[in-house]
Design a protein around this motif. Structure first.
Motif, PDB file in Angstrom:
ATOM      1  N   ALA A   1      48.072   6.612   4.014  1.00 41.18           N
ATOM      2  CA  ALA A   1      48.273   7.996   3.565  1.00 41.18           C
ATOM      3  C   ALA A   1      49.317   8.056   2.457  1.00 41.18           C
ATOM      4  O   ALA A   1      49.112   8.734   1.441  1.00 41.18           O
ATOM      5  N   ALA A   2      50.419   7.334   2.607  1.00 37.36           N
ATOM      6  CA  ALA A   2      51.464   7.335   1.573  1.00 37.36           C
ATOM      7  C   ALA A   2      50.930   6.772   0.255  1.00 37.36           C
ATOM      8  O   ALA A   2      51.215   7.310  -0.820  1.00 37.36           O
ATOM      9  N   GLU A   3      50.135   5.725   0.334  1.00 38.30           N
ATOM     10  CA  GLU A   3      49.550   5.117  -0.870  1.00 38.30           C
ATOM     11  C   GLU A   3      48.629   6.106  -1.587  1.00 38.30           C
ATOM     12  O   GLU A   3      48.677   6.252  -2.816  1.00 38.30           O
ATOM     13  N   ALA A   4      47.816   6.807  -0.811  1.00 37.16           N
ATOM     14  CA  ALA A   4      46.892   7.786  -1.390  1.00 37.16           C
ATOM     15  C   ALA A   4      47.641   8.978  -1.977  1.00 37.16           C
ATOM     16  O   ALA A   4      47.361   9.415  -3.099  1.00 37.16           O
ATOM     17  N   VAL A   5      48.592   9.502  -1.233  1.00 35.95           N
ATOM     18  CA  VAL A   5      49.341  10.689  -1.682  1.00 35.95           C
ATOM     19  C   VAL A   5      50.147  10.372  -2.937  1.00 35.95           C
ATOM     20  O   VAL A   5      50.199  11.169  -3.882  1.00 35.95           O
ATOM     21  N   LYS A   6      50.765   9.208  -2.980  1.00 29.34           N
ATOM     22  CA  LYS A   6      51.515   8.822  -4.189  1.00 29.34           C
ATOM     23  C   LYS A   6      50.590   8.782  -5.408  1.00 29.34           C
ATOM     24  O   LYS A   6      50.951   9.240  -6.492  1.00 29.34           O
ATOM     25  N   ALA A   7      49.372   8.276  -5.221  1.00 28.26           N
ATOM     26  CA  ALA A   7      48.410   8.188  -6.339  1.00 28.26           C
ATOM     27  C   ALA A   7      48.032   9.573  -6.848  1.00 28.26           C
ATOM     28  O   ALA A   7      47.972   9.798  -8.068  1.00 28.26           O
ATOM     29  N   ILE A   8      47.788  10.523  -5.942  1.00 24.15           N
ATOM     30  CA  ILE A   8      47.377  11.843  -6.427  1.00 24.15           C
ATOM     31  C   ILE A   8      48.559  12.611  -7.017  1.00 24.15           C
ATOM     32  O   ILE A   8      48.384  13.384  -7.954  1.00 24.15           O
ATOM     33  N   ILE A   9      49.759  12.373  -6.497  1.00 21.14           N
ATOM     34  CA  ILE A   9      50.945  13.009  -7.096  1.00 21.14           C
ATOM     35  C   ILE A   9      51.100  12.537  -8.540  1.00 21.14           C
ATOM     36  O   ILE A   9      51.305  13.333  -9.447  1.00 21.14           O
ATOM     37  N   SER A  10      50.999  11.229  -8.746  1.00 23.02           N
ATOM     38  CA  SER A  10      51.079  10.684 -10.111  1.00 23.02           C
ATOM     39  C   SER A  10      50.026  11.320 -11.005  1.00 23.02           C
ATOM     40  O   SER A  10      50.307  11.723 -12.136  1.00 23.02           O
ATOM     41  N   TYR A  11      48.801  11.419 -10.486  1.00 28.79           N
ATOM     42  CA  TYR A  11      47.721  12.030 -11.257  1.00 28.79           C
ATOM     43  C   TYR A  11      48.032  13.496 -11.551  1.00 28.79           C
ATOM     44  O   TYR A  11      47.825  13.972 -12.675  1.00 28.79           O
ATOM     45  N   GLY A  12      48.535  14.209 -10.579  1.00 29.50           N
ATOM     46  CA  GLY A  12      48.856  15.626 -10.757  1.00 29.50           C
ATOM     47  C   GLY A  12      49.891  15.862 -11.837  1.00 29.50           C
ATOM     48  O   GLY A  12      49.764  16.788 -12.644  1.00 29.50           O
ATOM     49  N   TYR A  13      50.917  15.017 -11.871  1.00 26.92           N
ATOM     50  CA  TYR A  13      51.952  15.182 -12.893  1.00 26.92           C
ATOM     51  C   TYR A  13      51.469  14.715 -14.265  1.00 26.92           C
ATOM     52  O   TYR A  13      51.763  15.342 -15.278  1.00 26.92           O
ATOM     53  N   GLU A  14      50.715  13.624 -14.313  1.00 27.20           N
ATOM     54  CA  GLU A  14      50.295  13.056 -15.592  1.00 27.20           C
ATOM     55  C   GLU A  14      49.109  13.783 -16.225  1.00 27.20           C
ATOM     56  O   GLU A  14      49.021  13.869 -17.450  1.00 27.20           O
ATOM     57  N   HIS A  15      48.173  14.298 -15.399  1.00 18.77           N
ATOM     58  CA  HIS A  15      46.919  14.824 -15.950  1.00 18.77           C
ATOM     59  C   HIS A  15      46.659  16.301 -15.667  1.00 18.77           C
ATOM     60  O   HIS A  15      45.776  16.887 -16.288  1.00 18.77           O
ATOM     61  N   MET A  16      47.404  16.884 -14.722  1.00 19.91           N
ATOM     62  CA  MET A  16      47.123  18.273 -14.352  1.00 19.91           C
ATOM     63  C   MET A  16      48.277  19.209 -14.717  1.00 19.91           C
ATOM     64  O   MET A  16      48.226  20.391 -14.405  1.00 19.91           O
ATOM     65  N   ASN A  17      49.299  18.656 -15.332  1.00 21.27           N
ATOM     66  CA  ASN A  17      50.386  19.463 -15.890  1.00 21.27           C
ATOM     67  C   ASN A  17      51.234  20.178 -14.832  1.00 21.27           C
ATOM     68  O   ASN A  17      51.824  21.212 -15.103  1.00 21.27           O
ATOM     69  N   PHE A  18      51.287  19.633 -13.618  1.00 15.10           N
ATOM     70  CA  PHE A  18      52.138  20.226 -12.591  1.00 15.10           C
ATOM     71  C   PHE A  18      53.607  19.923 -12.880  1.00 15.10           C
ATOM     72  O   PHE A  18      53.940  18.850 -13.384  1.00 15.10           O
TER      73      PHE A  18
END
Length: 193
Positions: free
Chosen positions: A114-131
């Motif tokens: 879960a931590a591995e998956a959540v870290k990946a989507i957080i990175s994606y959210g900041y880098e590609h979704m402008n959060f």
């Protein structure tokens, strides 16, 4: 926040592939979302039928279509079967913020998946979704989820009393948040160690 409803971003980590969930995944979803322990803090009753799973998948598709969120299926690279999901919902584009949610099949607990998956989507959210801000709302008895987000740098901001009415009761929720600059600082520093 650009969530293109035509293209679904597939994310890969060391052990995982995070991909779009389709109706073909309904049996896998029913398998873990019918488990009382998995659903204990989910805000819904355990699923009883394939239609419950199909309704959940329909919700995943609707939040992406409406640009209010995105949900990834968590799969192990060598297997491809959905063992959980994670993603963003309640996106508020004018304030550059979102909420995060995640769950995982009980057989996979305690492995860091879960931590591995959540870290990946957080990175994606900041880098590609402008959060700029990602929030996690977690019930006080749900210590494993609290530990997971704290490990990733989230800060508990306070208690939201009787914040949700689910499964016939009012639930208090802790409000956690992670700001982009804190995530960048935390994981840049850890990479240097």
């Amino acid at each position: 926040m650009n969530i293109d409803s035509d293209a679904f971003p597939v994310l890969e980590t060391k052990r995982l592939v995070l991909r779009k969930i389709t109706n073909e995944d309904a049996n896998s979803i029913l398998n873990y979302l019918s488990d009382e322990e998995v659903m204990k803090h989910y805000g819904l009753e355990p699923f009883n039928s394939i239609n419950d799973a199909l309704d959940e998948i329909s919700w995943y598709q609707s939040i992406q279509k409406n640009k209010t969120g995105i949900r990834w299926g968590i799969t192990l690279k060598e297997e491809g079967i959905v063992i959980g999901s994670c993603g963003f919902h309640n996106n508020v584009s004018q304030h550059f913020r979102t909420e995060i949610g995640f769950e995982l099949s009980k057989e996979q607990w305690g492995k860091g998946i879960a931590a591995e998956a959540v870290k990946a989507i957080i990175s994606y959210g900041y880098e590609h979704m402008n959060f700029m801000r990602i929030e996690a709302l977690i019930e006080p008895p749900n210590r494993p989820s609290q530990k997971l987000v704290e490990k990733l740098g989230f800060i508990r901001e306070g208690l939201l009393r009787n914040y949700e009415f689910t499964c016939g009761k009012f639930d208090d929720l802790y409000m956690y948040s992670l700001l982009k600059q804190d995530f960048d600082k935390c994981f840049t520093h850890k990479a240097d160690e």
